[in-house]
Design a protein around this motif. Structure first.
Motif, PDB file in Angstrom:
ATOM      1  N   ALA A 197       1.444  -1.070   0.205  1.00  0.00           N
ATOM      2  CA  ALA A 197       0.471  -0.115   0.014  1.00  0.00           C
ATOM      3  C   ALA A 197       0.675   1.085   0.007  1.00  0.00           C
ATOM      4  CB  ALA A 197      -0.930  -0.213   1.178  1.00  0.00           C
ATOM      5  N   SER A 198       0.234   2.178  -0.672  1.00  0.00           N
ATOM      6  CA  SER A 198       1.172   3.201  -1.011  1.00  0.00           C
ATOM      7  C   SER A 198       0.901   4.215   0.694  1.00  0.00           C
ATOM      8  CB  SER A 198       0.414   4.498  -1.890  1.00  0.00           C
ATOM      9  OG  SER A 198       1.052   4.046  -2.815  1.00  0.00           O
ATOM     10  N   PRO A 199       2.342   4.848   1.369  1.00  0.00           N
ATOM     11  CA  PRO A 199       2.339   5.459   2.910  1.00  0.00           C
ATOM     12  C   PRO A 199       1.552   6.751   2.691  1.00  0.00           C
ATOM     13  CG  PRO A 199       4.137   5.635   1.533  1.00  0.00           C
ATOM     14  CD  PRO A 199       3.478   5.112   0.170  1.00  0.00           C
ATOM     15  N   ALA A 200       1.367   7.075   3.527  1.00  0.00           N
ATOM     16  CA  ALA A 200       0.727   8.251   3.713  1.00  0.00           C
ATOM     17  C   ALA A 200       2.193   9.542   3.996  1.00  0.00           C
ATOM     18  CB  ALA A 200       0.446   8.716   5.007  1.00  0.00           C
ATOM     19  N   LEU A 201       1.686  11.159   2.866  1.00  0.00           N
ATOM     20  CA  LEU A 201       2.468  11.257   2.217  1.00  0.00           C
ATOM     21  C   LEU A 201       3.153  11.908   3.525  1.00  0.00           C
ATOM     22  CD1 LEU A 201       3.344  14.126   1.057  1.00  0.00           C
ATOM     23  CD2 LEU A 201       1.916  15.351   1.492  1.00  0.00           C
ATOM     24  N   ASP A 202       3.042  12.144   5.266  1.00  0.00           N
ATOM     25  CA  ASP A 202       3.986  12.135   6.546  1.00  0.00           C
ATOM     26  C   ASP A 202       5.257  11.240   5.887  1.00  0.00           C
ATOM     27  OD1 ASP A 202       3.326  14.625   6.604  1.00  0.00           O
ATOM     28  OD2 ASP A 202       1.787  13.851   8.392  1.00  0.00           O
ATOM     29  N   ASP A 203       4.818   9.940   5.934  1.00  0.00           N
ATOM     30  CA  ASP A 203       5.599   8.468   5.927  1.00  0.00           C
ATOM     31  C   ASP A 203       6.542   8.211   4.773  1.00  0.00           C
ATOM     32  OD1 ASP A 203       4.413   7.924   8.222  1.00  0.00           O
ATOM     33  OD2 ASP A 203       2.760   6.650   7.615  1.00  0.00           O
ATOM     34  N   ALA A 204       5.733   9.225   3.839  1.00  0.00           N
ATOM     35  CA  ALA A 204       6.708   9.542   2.512  1.00  0.00           C
ATOM     36  C   ALA A 204       7.948   9.922   2.113  1.00  0.00           C
ATOM     37  CB  ALA A 204       6.056   9.476   1.423  1.00  0.00           C
ATOM     38  N   THR A 205       7.787  10.788   3.571  1.00  0.00           N
ATOM     39  CA  THR A 205       8.524  11.915   3.649  1.00  0.00           C
ATOM     40  C   THR A 205       9.658  11.675   4.103  1.00  0.00           C
ATOM     41  OG1 THR A 205       7.214  13.835   2.773  1.00  0.00           O
ATOM     42  CG2 THR A 205       8.806  14.552   4.192  1.00  0.00           C
ATOM     43  N   GLY A 206       9.214  10.606   5.508  1.00  0.00           N
ATOM     44  CA  GLY A 206      10.210  10.250   6.364  1.00  0.00           C
ATOM     45  C   GLY A 206      11.217   9.928   5.546  1.00  0.00           C
ATOM     46  N   HIS A 207      10.791   8.783   4.305  1.00  0.00           N
ATOM     47  CA  HIS A 207      12.599   8.242   3.502  1.00  0.00           C
ATOM     48  C   HIS A 207      13.391   8.550   3.301  1.00  0.00           C
ATOM     49  CE1 HIS A 207       9.427   4.877   3.901  1.00  0.00           C
ATOM     50  NE2 HIS A 207       8.720   4.793   3.633  1.00  0.00           N
ATOM     51  N   TYR A 208      13.473  10.199   3.296  1.00  0.00           N
ATOM     52  CA  TYR A 208      13.980  10.827   3.023  1.00  0.00           C
ATOM     53  C   TYR A 208      14.972  10.626   3.932  1.00  0.00           C
ATOM     54  CZ  TYR A 208      11.666  12.122  -1.042  1.00  0.00           C
ATOM     55  OH  TYR A 208      10.670  11.653  -2.555  1.00  0.00           O
ATOM     56  N   HIS A 209      16.391  11.252   3.659  1.00  0.00           N
ATOM     57  CA  HIS A 209      17.588  11.628   4.535  1.00  0.00           C
ATOM     58  C   HIS A 209      17.225  12.346   5.757  1.00  0.00           C
ATOM     59  CE1 HIS A 209      22.090  12.898   5.721  1.00  0.00           C
ATOM     60  NE2 HIS A 209      21.662  11.376   5.470  1.00  0.00           N
ATOM     61  N   PRO A 210      17.826  12.705   6.619  1.00  0.00           N
ATOM     62  CA  PRO A 210      17.054  13.453   7.487  1.00  0.00           C
ATOM     63  C   PRO A 210      17.618  14.692   6.942  1.00  0.00           C
ATOM     64  CG  PRO A 210      17.976  11.819   8.764  1.00  0.00           C
ATOM     65  CD  PRO A 210      18.236  11.696   7.208  1.00  0.00           C
ATOM     66  N   ASP A 211      18.881  15.140   5.953  1.00  0.00           N
ATOM     67  CA  ASP A 211      19.304  16.726   6.118  1.00  0.00           C
ATOM     68  C   ASP A 211      18.205  16.728   4.489  1.00  0.00           C
ATOM     69  OD1 ASP A 211      21.059  16.242   7.942  1.00  0.00           O
ATOM     70  OD2 ASP A 211      22.664  15.933   7.085  1.00  0.00           O
ATOM     71  N   ASP A 212      17.304  16.151   4.229  1.00  0.00           N
ATOM     72  CA  ASP A 212      16.860  16.590   2.516  1.00  0.00           C
ATOM     73  C   ASP A 212      15.332  16.746   2.936  1.00  0.00           C
ATOM     74  OD1 ASP A 212      19.352  15.869   1.049  1.00  0.00           O
ATOM     75  OD2 ASP A 212      18.718  14.354   0.584  1.00  0.00           O
ATOM     76  N   ARG A 213      14.950  16.605   4.388  1.00  0.00           N
ATOM     77  CA  ARG A 213      13.629  15.761   4.393  1.00  0.00           C
ATOM     78  C   ARG A 213      13.197  17.082   4.750  1.00  0.00           C
ATOM     79  NH1 ARG A 213      13.973  11.738   9.816  1.00  0.00           N
ATOM     80  NH2 ARG A 213      14.478  10.061   8.372  1.00  0.00           N
TER      81      ARG A 213
END
Length: 599
Positions: free
Chosen positions: A340-356
């Motif tokens: 299932a596709s993630p929620a928007l916040d969860d999708a953003t959470g997969h990015y590197h902390p410096d890029d979020r």
């Protein structure tokens, strides 16, 4: 089956086989349900002949048509018609199939398809024209012809073409293609359709108390939904058989109509036509829907393959509920299962902390003002590996509810980033190698000081500044006193060590802006930018004193003689060096270990 017909078309026995089948079916049709004009309720041989002519090679059409006409002639004469009438009716029956074949093949070539509305419409129109032409020819031959005869003949032939031809062509198509072979489940569905239709049709036509003609139509709709075009036609054929037998036996809801037998027959024919008009278009639309579904599924599969090969995925964000839709390749980039596709916040959470934060701001700004965006970021997978991605997006309007969202592409550029880093490292290494080569080319290998080439280049550059109005520049030219004696007494290894010690000691007595280099042999040059004669004398004396005091036990004690020259007028490099050299020889002549200023 189509291959069988193709072989029959090439075989001399093919027309004979068709003739026998045509004769048998025509005889049964004439005997089953008859009117005062000797016309059956439906004429199946017409459908058989048309399906055959559409299936055999074009050059064999006339042979099969002749065979069918001969068989029709025999069947009509067996049924009691005279030779003239039988010949005329047979010609009409052969003509109808030939006309329909000509119209359909001119439109679509050899293949006739019922899985799209245009194909069904073409067949509907061609069969109408063929039945109309056949009825006109038969009316000219019949002993008693009129409007009722023409209408009865027309409806009988048209129904035969409409019902039998699609059934046979569907069977031919299934038999000819292993990809379209009927599966076990479909076979069970068709058997169930036949049984259900027999039950419903038998209940309808085996009684004359209730007008239940709507029941077969309901069953045909179910047959179309479960079995498609083939199921619908089979169900209609069952209705034709039971209805015709009921007319023959004098039973069924049609006999609730208080009218003549010819009128009941005509009513039954138009009842069958209404079933056809209701069921087959629906079957065609369902087949077209299934074909579109298959095509869409295939396109999605190819799109997924293309995205996987190109490492590009697509995504969409719904602005209303901020739901995120990912393509399979996006899941693979993130190292996540395609559940299932993630929620928007969860999708953003997969990015590197410096890029979020940068990603979140870009998405929020695009949702707010609709401006397209593109940037690079890093994804951190669950296993800790980092993937570099390039993201671009723009405003998108939903085709369902006109809701505004974002649509974009994400591309895995990890390999490009790694290749870019390799190129950057290679370029840096090349720069370092070039610098090292340049340094090596301008450095004396023994002392590590500037070599003669570097001295001359630097001196020319400093003299150019003096010409541009800078303050005076001075140089110090010195060499080691009695250095040949050191080499002769202690050897060249010790001599080299003396050169290195003198170079290091002289460097310690200089400023950061000064340049010292080995001019050749035991001779050294010091370039003093923006330095007048008095300061140059002080620096030279400091260098001389340090070298004199730098000897240690076990090492030969050496001194140096120095000549100092300061720019004046329009000095060139060789000019000031020559004046410094004259001053150096003056210092040596005065007893060595001393310095002299050039005039």
């Amino acid at each position: 089956m189509r291959r069988i017909f193709a072989r029959l078309g090439e075989s001399p026995f093919g027309p004979a086989v068709l003739g026998l089948v045509y004769f048998a079916v025509a005889t049964l049709a004439l005997l089953a349900t008859r009117s005062a004009h000797g016309i059956a309720a439906i004429w199946p041989p017409s459908g058989i002949l048309l399906a055959t002519l559409l299936s055999v090679p074009r050059r064999a059409v006339w042979r099969f048509a002749v065979a069918a006409i001969v068989a029709s002639l025999a069947a009509n004469m067996v049924a009691g018609s005279g030779l003239r009438v039988s010949a005329g009716f047979s010609a009409a029956n052969g003509l109808e199939a030939m006309v329909a074949t000509l119209v359909l093949r001119r439109r679509s070539g050899r293949r006739v398809s019922f899985i799209d509305p245009s194909g069904l419409s073409a067949f509907f129109g061609a069969s109408f024209v063929a039945a109309f032409v056949s009825a006109g020819v038969a009316a000219c031959i019949a002993p008693q012809s009129g409007g009722g005869f023409i209408l009865s003949w027309f409806s009988t032939v048209w129904l035969g073409l409409l019902l039998v031809t699609p059934l046979l062509l569907a069977i031919f198509e299934i038999s000819a293609s292993t990809r379209q072979a009927v599966s076990g489940r479909q076979t069970l569905d068709l058997i169930g359709i036949v049984l259900l239709t027999i039950l419903a049709t038998g209940s309808t036509f085996c009684q004359t108390q209730y007008p239940m003609l709507f029941v077969p139509m309901m069953v045909i709709v179910i047959a179309v939904l479960r079995g498609g075009m083939l199921g619908g036609i089979i169900s209609m054929i069952v209705v034709v058989i039971f209805g015709s037998l009921a007319l023959w036996w004098g039973t069924g809801p049609i006999f609730l109509i208080r009218t003549s037998h010819e009128s009941r027959l005509l009513f039954f024919q138009f009842y069958l036509l209404s079933l056809f008009v209701s069921a087959l278009p629906m079957a065609t639309l369902l087949a077209a829907r299934d074909r579109l579904r298959v095509n869409l599924s295939e396109r999605i599969r190819l799109l997924d393959q293309a995205e996987a090969a190109a490492h590009i995925g697509h995504w969409r964000i719904n602005a209303v509920d901020q739901a995120v839709l990912w393509s399979p390749e996006v899941f693979r980039m993130h190292g996540l299962p395609e559940d299932a596709s993630p929620a928007l916040d969860d999708a953003t959470g997969h990015y590197h902390p410096d890029d979020r934060e940068r990603v979140s701001k870009a998405v929020a700004a695009a949702l707010a003002d609709g401006q397209p965006f593109a940037f690079e970021a890093r994804i951190v997978r669950p296993d800790g590996t980092v993937r570099h991605v390039e993201i671009q997006g723009e405003r998108d309007y939903s085709s369902q509810d006109d809701a505004i969202g974002l649509f974009g592409l994400i591309r895995d550029i990890t390999e490009q980033i790694e290749a870019r880093q390799v190129l950057r490292d290679a370029r840096d290494a090349a720069d370092r190698s070039a610098q090292a080569a340049m340094l090596l080319a301008s450095t004396d290998a023994l002392t590590g000081l500037a070599n003669r080439r570097r001295i001359v280049e630097y001196l020319d550059a400093m003299l150019a500044d003096v010409d541009a109005g800078e303050v005076a520049m001075s140089i110090v030219l010195f060499d080691i006193d009695h250095f040949k004696t050191v080499n002769d007494r202690y050897g060249h290894d010790v001599g080299d060590e003396v050169l290195r010690r003198v170079a290091a000691t002289a460097t310690e007595g200089l400023r950061n802006t000064d340049l010292i280099g080995r001019y050749g042999g035991e001779e050294f040059v010091i370039i003093l930018p923006r330095t007048n004669a008095d300061t140059a004398l002080q620096i030279a004396e400091r260098v001389r004193a340090r070298i004199e005091a730098s000897w240690q036990d076990g090492q030969p004690k050496v001194t140096v003689s120095l000549g100092i020259a300061t720019t004046h007028g329009e000095d060139a490099g060789h000019g000031i060096l020559k004046r410094a050299d004259v001053a150096l020889y003056a210092a040596k002549s005065a007893g060595r270990n001393r310095l002299r200023l050039a005039s």
